[in-house]
Write an enzyme that holds these catalytic residues in place. Sequence first.
Site, PDB file in Angstrom:
ATOM      1  N   LYS A 117      -9.133   1.407  -0.210  1.00 17.79           N
ATOM      2  CA  LYS A 117      -8.106   0.489   0.284  1.00 17.79           C
ATOM      3  C   LYS A 117      -8.050   0.527   1.825  1.00 17.79           C
ATOM      4  O   LYS A 117      -8.664   1.408   2.450  1.00 17.79           O
ATOM      5  CB  LYS A 117      -6.754   0.896  -0.319  1.00 17.79           C
ATOM      6  N   TYR A 135      -4.058  -7.305  -8.808  1.00 16.18           N
ATOM      7  CA  TYR A 135      -2.925  -6.488  -9.298  1.00 16.18           C
ATOM      8  C   TYR A 135      -2.001  -7.282 -10.233  1.00 16.18           C
ATOM      9  O   TYR A 135      -0.828  -6.945 -10.355  1.00 16.18           O
ATOM     10  CB  TYR A 135      -2.127  -5.959  -8.101  1.00 16.18           C
ATOM     11  N   PHE A 185       7.430  -3.256  -6.020  1.00 20.62           N
ATOM     12  CA  PHE A 185       6.520  -3.019  -4.886  1.00 20.62           C
ATOM     13  C   PHE A 185       5.353  -4.003  -4.850  1.00 20.62           C
ATOM     14  O   PHE A 185       4.482  -3.904  -3.986  1.00 20.62           O
ATOM     15  CB  PHE A 185       6.000  -1.570  -4.923  1.00 20.62           C
ATOM     16  N   ARG A 227     -11.381   8.180 -12.612  1.00 19.76           N
ATOM     17  CA  ARG A 227      -9.930   8.351 -12.455  1.00 19.76           C
ATOM     18  C   ARG A 227      -9.573   9.819 -12.200  1.00 19.76           C
ATOM     19  O   ARG A 227      -8.628  10.123 -11.484  1.00 19.76           O
ATOM     20  CB  ARG A 227      -9.196   7.842 -13.705  1.00 19.76           C
ATOM     21  N   THR A 274      -1.684   8.668  -9.565  1.00 17.36           N
ATOM     22  CA  THR A 274      -1.279   7.549  -8.698  1.00 17.36           C
ATOM     23  C   THR A 274      -0.468   8.031  -7.484  1.00 17.36           C
ATOM     24  O   THR A 274      -0.712   7.597  -6.359  1.00 17.36           O
ATOM     25  CB  THR A 274      -0.439   6.543  -9.521  1.00 17.36           C
ATOM     26  N   ARG A 286      -7.045  11.731  -3.991  1.00 20.43           N
ATOM     27  CA  ARG A 286      -5.666  11.524  -3.516  1.00 20.43           C
ATOM     28  C   ARG A 286      -4.964  12.850  -3.235  1.00 20.43           C
ATOM     29  O   ARG A 286      -4.163  12.960  -2.304  1.00 20.43           O
ATOM     30  CB  ARG A 286      -4.881  10.706  -4.539  1.00 20.43           C
ATOM     31  N   ASN A 288      -2.268   5.410  -0.976  1.00 14.51           N
ATOM     32  CA  ASN A 288      -3.047   6.409  -1.731  1.00 14.51           C
ATOM     33  C   ASN A 288      -4.555   6.170  -1.688  1.00 14.51           C
ATOM     34  O   ASN A 288      -5.295   6.687  -2.510  1.00 14.51           O
ATOM     35  CB  ASN A 288      -2.503   6.547  -3.163  1.00 14.51           C
ATOM     36  N   HIS A 305      -8.598   2.766  -5.143  1.00 12.24           N
ATOM     37  CA  HIS A 305      -8.315   2.155  -6.449  1.00 12.24           C
ATOM     38  C   HIS A 305      -9.464   2.460  -7.400  1.00 12.24           C
ATOM     39  O   HIS A 305     -10.622   2.464  -6.999  1.00 12.24           O
ATOM     40  CB  HIS A 305      -8.202   0.627  -6.312  1.00 12.24           C
ATOM     41  N   GLU A 312     -12.238  -6.396 -13.422  1.00 10.08           N
ATOM     42  CA  GLU A 312     -12.220  -6.172 -11.971  1.00 10.08           C
ATOM     43  C   GLU A 312     -13.608  -6.340 -11.359  1.00 10.08           C
ATOM     44  O   GLU A 312     -13.750  -6.899 -10.265  1.00 10.08           O
ATOM     45  CB  GLU A 312     -11.640  -4.787 -11.668  1.00 10.08           C
TER      46      GLU A 312
HETATM   47  P1  GDP Z   1      -3.331   3.346  -9.941  1.00 10.27           P
HETATM   48  O1  GDP Z   1      -4.068   2.714 -11.083  1.00 10.27           O
HETATM   49  O2  GDP Z   1      -3.336   4.850  -9.996  1.00 10.27           O
HETATM   50  O3  GDP Z   1      -3.783   2.842  -8.589  1.00 10.27           O
HETATM   51  O4  GDP Z   1      -1.785   2.957 -10.101  1.00 10.27           O
HETATM   52  P2  GDP Z   1      -1.091   1.590 -10.629  1.00 10.27           P
HETATM   53  O5  GDP Z   1      -2.093   0.682 -11.237  1.00 10.27           O
HETATM   54  O6  GDP Z   1       0.083   1.993 -11.447  1.00 10.27           O
HETATM   55  O7  GDP Z   1      -0.506   0.959  -9.285  1.00 10.27           O
HETATM   56  C1  GDP Z   1      -1.371   0.297  -8.380  1.00 10.27           C
HETATM   57  C2  GDP Z   1      -1.012   0.725  -6.992  1.00 10.27           C
HETATM   58  O8  GDP Z   1       0.318   0.317  -6.699  1.00 10.27           O
HETATM   59  C3  GDP Z   1      -1.013   2.233  -6.752  1.00 10.27           C
HETATM   60  O9  GDP Z   1      -2.287   2.766  -6.487  1.00 10.27           O
HETATM   61  C4  GDP Z   1      -0.086   2.352  -5.564  1.00 10.27           C
HETATM   62  O10 GDP Z   1      -0.778   2.073  -4.349  1.00 10.27           O
HETATM   63  C5  GDP Z   1       0.909   1.248  -5.823  1.00 10.27           C
HETATM   64  N1  GDP Z   1       2.111   1.798  -6.450  1.00 10.27           N
HETATM   65  C6  GDP Z   1       2.243   2.250  -7.721  1.00 10.27           C
HETATM   66  N2  GDP Z   1       3.490   2.695  -7.944  1.00 10.27           N
HETATM   67  C7  GDP Z   1       4.159   2.514  -6.772  1.00 10.27           C
HETATM   68  C8  GDP Z   1       5.495   2.783  -6.349  1.00 10.27           C
HETATM   69  O11 GDP Z   1       6.323   3.292  -7.106  1.00 10.27           O
HETATM   70  N3  GDP Z   1       5.808   2.464  -5.055  1.00 10.27           N
HETATM   71  C9  GDP Z   1       4.911   1.896  -4.212  1.00 10.27           C
HETATM   72  N4  GDP Z   1       5.280   1.618  -2.956  1.00 10.27           N
HETATM   73  N5  GDP Z   1       3.651   1.649  -4.568  1.00 10.27           N
HETATM   74  C10 GDP Z   1       3.276   1.941  -5.828  1.00 10.27           C
HETATM   75 MG    MG Z   2      -4.055   0.768 -11.795  1.00  5.99          MG
END
Ligand code: GDP
Ligand code: MG
Length: 162
Positions: free
Chosen positions: A20, A60, A68, A96, A102, A113, A123, A126, A137
């Site tokens: 990212k 997304y 968010f 992963r 996350t 991370r 973080n 992705h 994707e």
């Molecule tokens: P990932 O698959 O581990 O990347 O997590 P998700 O698919 O649940 O969320 C996508 C991205 O959204 C994450 O990598 C974070 O950058 C962001 N994100 C997820 N949860 C939160 C949150 O509670 N707050 C904020 N600001 N960003 C979030």
């Molecule tokens: Mg995800």
Amino acid sequence: MLQEQEAHAAEMERTFIAIKPDGVQRGLISEIISRFERKGFKLVAIKIVVPSKEFAQKHYHDLKDRPFFNGLCEFLSSAPVVAMVWEGEGVIKYGRKLIGATDPQKSEPGTIRGDLAVVVGRNIIHGSDGPETAKDEINLWFKPEELVSYTSNAEKWIYGVN
Ligand code: GDP
Ligand code: MG
């Protein structure tokens, strides 16, 4: 031997991994690539792009109802992203694991991370979360001709089969 080769071929997967904007700006491209490469996974596509906000919203889409979502899509489209496809046995799930939880506060040390990020909104990386999202994707970010199928010399040493 043939059976082993068939089993190996059947287990081969591809996953979508993106560094990212924060990971790119912090100079972590080579660090992240090297973790996947040293593990034994194979890079089959890579490019650097600044996605549009509409593109980020597509990427997304499953998070569109989260508070968010807008900030996340603004962020992803704010600066260059390194988009990649990695191939290997079990690469979707193990990718992963390499990435970590996350929320970097909950990621184990030793994960990307866990070692390199502090807050959930920054973080740095992705990774697809399953076979269906990996396929979607990869199709969203890459044209079929941007994916390169090849055998690396290391494969017989990584998998024990040719
Ligand atoms: P990932 O698959 O581990 O990347 O997590 P998700 O698919 O649940 O969320 C996508 C991205 O959204 C994450 O990598 C974070 O950058 C962001 N994100 C997820 N949860 C939160 C949150 O509670 N707050 C904020 N600001 N960003 C979030
Ligand atoms: Mg995800």
